[in-house]
Design a protein around this motif. Sequence first.
Motif, PDB file in Angstrom:
ATOM      1  N   LEU A 273       0.829  -1.205   0.000  1.00 19.07           N
ATOM      2  CA  LEU A 273       0.000   0.000   0.000  1.00 19.07           C
ATOM      3  C   LEU A 273       0.861   1.251   0.000  1.00 19.07           C
ATOM      4  CD1 LEU A 273      -2.707  -0.873   2.700  1.00 19.07           C
ATOM      5  CD2 LEU A 273      -2.834  -1.224   0.219  1.00 19.07           C
ATOM      6  N   ASP A 274       0.324   2.326  -0.545  1.00 17.38           N
ATOM      7  CA  ASP A 274       0.960   3.627  -0.427  1.00 17.38           C
ATOM      8  C   ASP A 274       0.937   4.055   1.039  1.00 17.38           C
ATOM      9  OD1 ASP A 274       1.351   3.760  -3.150  1.00 17.38           O
ATOM     10  OD2 ASP A 274      -0.538   4.819  -3.511  1.00 17.38           O
ATOM     11  N   LEU A 275       1.886   4.865   1.442  1.00 18.72           N
ATOM     12  CA  LEU A 275       1.960   5.317   2.830  1.00 18.72           C
ATOM     13  C   LEU A 275       0.725   6.113   3.238  1.00 18.72           C
ATOM     14  CD1 LEU A 275       5.715   6.413   3.083  1.00 18.72           C
ATOM     15  CD2 LEU A 275       4.674   4.264   3.829  1.00 18.72           C
ATOM     16  N   GLU A 276       0.065   6.725   2.270  1.00 22.29           N
ATOM     17  CA  GLU A 276      -1.126   7.518   2.583  1.00 22.29           C
ATOM     18  C   GLU A 276      -2.357   6.657   2.831  1.00 22.29           C
ATOM     19  OE1 GLU A 276       0.736   7.922  -0.134  1.00 22.29           O
ATOM     20  OE2 GLU A 276       1.914   9.664   0.523  1.00 22.29           O
ATOM     21  N   ALA A 277      -2.242   5.344   2.593  1.00 25.54           N
ATOM     22  CA  ALA A 277      -3.402   4.457   2.688  1.00 25.54           C
ATOM     23  C   ALA A 277      -3.586   3.854   4.084  1.00 25.54           C
ATOM     24  CB  ALA A 277      -3.302   3.336   1.661  1.00 25.54           C
ATOM     25  N   PHE A 278      -2.712   4.203   5.025  1.00 24.93           N
ATOM     26  CA  PHE A 278      -2.841   3.672   6.382  1.00 24.93           C
ATOM     27  C   PHE A 278      -2.182   4.616   7.378  1.00 24.93           C
ATOM     28  CE2 PHE A 278       1.087   1.969   4.675  1.00 24.93           C
ATOM     29  CZ  PHE A 278       1.994   2.105   5.715  1.00 24.93           C
ATOM     30  N   VAL A 279      -2.575   4.459   8.641  1.00 26.33           N
ATOM     31  CA  VAL A 279      -2.007   5.242   9.743  1.00 26.33           C
ATOM     32  C   VAL A 279      -1.534   4.276  10.818  1.00 26.33           C
ATOM     33  CG1 VAL A 279      -2.472   6.930  11.550  1.00 26.33           C
ATOM     34  CG2 VAL A 279      -3.496   7.227   9.284  1.00 26.33           C
ATOM     35  N   VAL A 280      -0.365   4.539  11.372  1.00 27.41           N
ATOM     36  CA  VAL A 280       0.204   3.684  12.421  1.00 27.41           C
ATOM     37  C   VAL A 280       0.274   4.471  13.726  1.00 27.41           C
ATOM     38  CG1 VAL A 280       2.166   2.285  13.151  1.00 27.41           C
ATOM     39  CG2 VAL A 280       1.590   2.454  10.722  1.00 27.41           C
TER      40      VAL A 280
END
Length: 209
Positions: free
Chosen positions: A144-151
């Motif tokens: 996934l692109d980094l913009e597609a999830f939050v950690v």
Amino acid sequence: MAFHEVRLPARLAFGSTGGVERRTEIVTLGSGFERRSTPWAQGRRRYLIGTNLRSLDDMAALTGFFEARRGRLYGFRFRDFADFKSCAPGEAVGPLDQALGEGDGMRTTFQLGKRYGVGEDALERRIAKPVEGTVRIAIGGVELDLEAFVVDAATGLVTLDAAPGAGAAVSAGFEFDTPVRFDTDRIEVTLETFEAGRMAAVPLIEVRV
């Protein structure tokens, strides 16, 4: 829980020793057979640091870090150089390193974890302190692109923008720290010259978060 989201500087941990411990209770029966059990679902890490420090400046830095944590009161992050990646220490982190679960079409939150061993005997360790900027996520083998999830770097929870489809494999790669605290309320330093000294071993112990 009393925890500071700060990592012990790496230079203060050079020469550290330590590893994982388990607690096993063994009862020997009259027949000579043993009955073994454990109250711990997870192992616990212990370390000794400080014995390799010689510079008075480094000793002062460790003392300052110890004081800022109020001795044993506050936990903090520690990089275990033998186990700080979702893969082997010498390999590069990849989005397929660790399986996080499967999608059901509704679930968007997954907990980071690391698997030790293979098959039914493998142990799943919850990873609560990932290193920011290192987490990579894949769904169905596609990153996934980094913009597609939050950690959440304080809990290890990954929240996806969209729920993976039913049966879609969710995997991750990451670096992580071990949450620890000092296991002493006292630090001892010996002055050997005007510019160098020797520090007694300072114990650290993993904390549950």
